[in-house]
Design a protein around this motif. Structure first.
Motif, PDB file in Angstrom:
ATOM      1  N   ALA A 172     -14.482   0.700  -0.463  1.00  0.00           N
ATOM      2  CA  ALA A 172     -13.200   1.262  -0.022  1.00  0.00           C
ATOM      3  C   ALA A 172     -13.410   2.690   0.462  1.00  0.00           C
ATOM      4  O   ALA A 172     -12.852   3.108   1.474  1.00  0.00           O
ATOM      5  CB  ALA A 172     -12.187   1.235  -1.167  1.00  0.00           C
ATOM      6  N   ALA A 173     -14.236   3.440  -0.274  1.00  0.00           N
ATOM      7  CA  ALA A 173     -14.448   4.845   0.070  1.00  0.00           C
ATOM      8  C   ALA A 173     -15.345   5.021   1.294  1.00  0.00           C
ATOM      9  O   ALA A 173     -15.052   5.824   2.176  1.00  0.00           O
ATOM     10  CB  ALA A 173     -15.054   5.587  -1.125  1.00  0.00           C
TER      11      ALA A 173
ATOM     12  N   LEU B  32     -11.977   3.070   4.099  1.00  0.00           N
ATOM     13  CA  LEU B  32     -11.193   4.268   4.409  1.00  0.00           C
ATOM     14  C   LEU B  32     -11.531   4.831   5.783  1.00  0.00           C
ATOM     15  O   LEU B  32     -10.626   5.092   6.580  1.00  0.00           O
ATOM     16  CB  LEU B  32     -11.373   5.339   3.319  1.00  0.00           C
ATOM     17  CG  LEU B  32     -10.629   6.658   3.583  1.00  0.00           C
ATOM     18  CD1 LEU B  32      -9.122   6.464   3.620  1.00  0.00           C
ATOM     19  CD2 LEU B  32     -10.999   7.708   2.525  1.00  0.00           C
ATOM     20  N   PRO B  33     -12.817   5.041   6.123  1.00  0.00           N
ATOM     21  CA  PRO B  33     -13.125   5.527   7.466  1.00  0.00           C
ATOM     22  C   PRO B  33     -12.530   4.655   8.570  1.00  0.00           C
ATOM     23  O   PRO B  33     -12.047   5.179   9.571  1.00  0.00           O
ATOM     24  CB  PRO B  33     -14.658   5.510   7.511  1.00  0.00           C
ATOM     25  CG  PRO B  33     -15.072   5.730   6.100  1.00  0.00           C
ATOM     26  CD  PRO B  33     -14.023   5.022   5.274  1.00  0.00           C
ATOM     27  N   HIS B  34     -12.536   3.362   8.381  1.00  0.00           N
ATOM     28  CA  HIS B  34     -11.950   2.494   9.407  1.00  0.00           C
ATOM     29  C   HIS B  34     -10.447   2.706   9.504  1.00  0.00           C
ATOM     30  O   HIS B  34      -9.897   2.790  10.599  1.00  0.00           O
ATOM     31  CB  HIS B  34     -12.261   1.020   9.112  1.00  0.00           C
ATOM     32  CG  HIS B  34     -13.613   0.596   9.547  1.00  0.00           C
ATOM     33  ND1 HIS B  34     -14.758   0.847   8.827  1.00  0.00           N
ATOM     34  CD2 HIS B  34     -14.030  -0.059  10.671  1.00  0.00           C
ATOM     35  CE1 HIS B  34     -15.808   0.362   9.475  1.00  0.00           C
ATOM     36  NE2 HIS B  34     -15.401  -0.193  10.596  1.00  0.00           N
TER      37      HIS B  34
ATOM     38  N   THR C 161      -7.316  -7.857   1.138  1.00  0.00           N
ATOM     39  CA  THR C 161      -8.058  -8.309  -0.041  1.00  0.00           C
ATOM     40  C   THR C 161      -8.601  -7.167  -0.890  1.00  0.00           C
ATOM     41  O   THR C 161      -9.055  -7.393  -1.999  1.00  0.00           O
ATOM     42  CB  THR C 161      -9.246  -9.212   0.371  1.00  0.00           C
ATOM     43  OG1 THR C 161     -10.080  -8.487   1.289  1.00  0.00           O
ATOM     44  CG2 THR C 161      -8.758 -10.484   1.035  1.00  0.00           C
ATOM     45  N   ASN C 162      -8.575  -5.952  -0.398  1.00  0.00           N
ATOM     46  CA  ASN C 162      -9.022  -4.822  -1.215  1.00  0.00           C
ATOM     47  C   ASN C 162      -7.910  -3.789  -1.345  1.00  0.00           C
ATOM     48  O   ASN C 162      -8.152  -2.581  -1.404  1.00  0.00           O
ATOM     49  CB  ASN C 162     -10.287  -4.193  -0.624  1.00  0.00           C
ATOM     50  CG  ASN C 162     -11.060  -3.405  -1.680  1.00  0.00           C
ATOM     51  OD1 ASN C 162     -10.891  -3.587  -2.871  1.00  0.00           O
ATOM     52  ND2 ASN C 162     -11.907  -2.501  -1.219  1.00  0.00           N
ATOM     53  N   LYS C 163      -6.700  -4.296  -1.452  1.00  0.00           N
ATOM     54  CA  LYS C 163      -5.507  -3.459  -1.414  1.00  0.00           C
ATOM     55  C   LYS C 163      -5.544  -2.319  -2.414  1.00  0.00           C
ATOM     56  O   LYS C 163      -5.357  -1.148  -2.047  1.00  0.00           O
ATOM     57  CB  LYS C 163      -4.289  -4.361  -1.673  1.00  0.00           C
ATOM     58  CG  LYS C 163      -2.996  -3.636  -2.003  1.00  0.00           C
ATOM     59  CD  LYS C 163      -1.870  -4.629  -2.247  1.00  0.00           C
ATOM     60  CE  LYS C 163      -0.687  -3.951  -2.940  1.00  0.00           C
ATOM     61  NZ  LYS C 163       0.458  -4.883  -3.109  1.00  0.00           N
TER      62      LYS C 163
END
Lengths: 287, 287
Positions: B184-185, B189-191, B238-240
């Protein structure tokens, strides 16, 4: 043709300009000026400048073109030093990333009706900085944006344009405020985001795993976080209003994105990202 | 050595794995399965797979290794189709960018004590997608993260590791939740930031000037906004929890940055950016 070009602050930007003009034999002489004799001697040794002075008043004597490329924090004092002795027909120009603040500084010191200042911003750079990084083709096919004002002398503008054209640059003009808003969006905001991303990750508890698994996307994305912090501090300070405005717009947009994730609105998320992809693909195709 | 590898969803990821294994003669046969016969025939023509089936139950007959590479939205139905006929000693694995959701899906369909599922995530990709983009060296020196659980069979893990090692990948293991937080980090997040940046700029009144003057920094920064919106929608869904957490951390950090700009605290701004530069430079040096 320039008789005597004086560059205050001989770094990547001013140094590359000097190298390009030298290659084209466009200046009779190029004089550098700063407070660092060792650094200026290096510039001479590298063939970037012909000679140097540590005294701004002495440096500008008989100058016809003066490039101001010192950090914004040093600008007011420098302007005050050269004002009494700047030749009447000399042209003042700069290469800073923000225009509103230097326009205000020059107006403060030289008066609001001073006609010989042509604000300029070459949109070019390298990850490296300093005179050792200067290259003569830095500006080839790069845009230089001039932001002259209503009262700026037409011949001064023409001479600054001619100087930059010699380097291979493409010249454009924009109003001061629009320049600062556009650059806030396209350059300043991405840099702030990159700095914030690195800082956020550094402060997460999973920091070690994060740095370990950061992939190509992270590397590319944060490349601009390796930029010169002095220069970027100055940009943040001198373009405060425009930068805060785009940060606010971005925060709002990111908040909407987060709300869609919270709501698990897959369709809206897809459309939002598909539009962004389309726009970016179009942009790249237009280059 | 694999007897029969079945790949559900023959795209860049599954296709490149198949090509690498083929080059190493590691599989007796590779069978592709999806709902698109034209696409699957193309995969055969490209030499990526040996044959295909449109029927998941038929495809997994006698399979010893099954790679699940379909979009998350299609996963539950697929698992339900293969459950009744999956050989008892077959190994199930995947290549998705998030692990928590598929671990939950498999547990839902196969039972919480199912021991033959080895969740995997190859950290590799290209801007292009689809089987036409598949290349046999995609995974050379790239990390593949496996996230087995306490009850996962050790021999199943070993066989999945062996398969990925053949492609030149470097194998690592992480707990499911840590994987999702770290990715996620470093990736999600960058996306999201890139998509939001493009979207923000598209919606500004100075949009045309903005797109005109967007420089190299913007291009690099938004490269990942050209990613596949279907895949990224699924990652967001899916990674909410982990993604919302890092977005919140980022927004807090960006808010602090904005406050420093508002307060014109040059020293803090400089230090913040200098630290970020240092950290990023260290990270790049460690690659």
């Amino acid at each position: 043709m320039i008789n005597k070009l004086v560059i205050f602050g001989v770094g990547l930007i001013g140094g590359s300009l000097a190298l390009a003009l030298r290659e084209a034999h466009f200046c009779k002489t190029v004089v550098g000026c700063s407070r660092n004799a060792v650094h200026l001697q290096k510039a001479v040794d590298l063939g970037v400048i012909d000679s140097f002075s540590l005294d701004p008043a002495e440096a500008v004597r008989d100058a016809d073109m003066v490039l101001l490329a010192v950090p914004m924090g040093a600008m007011r004092h420098l302007l005050q030093q050269i004002k009494p002795v700047l030749p009447a027909d000399a042209i003042l120009t700069d290469a800073g990333s923000t225009k509103g603040s230097i326009v205000a500084e020059v107006a403060q010191v030289f008066g609001a009706d001073f006609t010989r200042f042509v604000p300029g911003h070459p949109i070019a750079g390298r990850e490296k900085s300093g005179v050792e990084a200067a290259i003569s083709d830095l500006y080839v096919n790069r845009r230089v944006i001039l932001t002259p004002q209503a009262h700026t002398d037409a011949d001064a503008i023409a001479k600054v344009e001619a100087m930059w054209r010699v380097t291979g640059a493409l010249l454009e003009q924009m109003p001061v405020e629009l320049h600062d808003q556009v650059l806030a969006a396209t350059s300043h905001l991405p840099h702030v985001l990159a700095f914030s991303l690195v800082d956020t990750l550094l402060n997460m508890p999973q920091r070690e795993d994060i740095l370990r698994y950061a992939a190509g996307g992270f590397r590319d994305f944060t490349r601009i976080a390796s930029s010169d912090p002095v220069m970027w501090r100055d940009i943040c300070l001198t373009n405060k209003a425009a930068i805060l405005a785009v940060i606010a717009a971005f925060q709002h947009n990111l908040g909407e994105f987060a709300a869609l994730i919270e709501a698990q609105d897959g369709e809206s998320l897809h459309n939002r990202m598909a539009n962004a992809k389309q726009a970016r693909d179009n942009y790249v195709a237009s280059l």
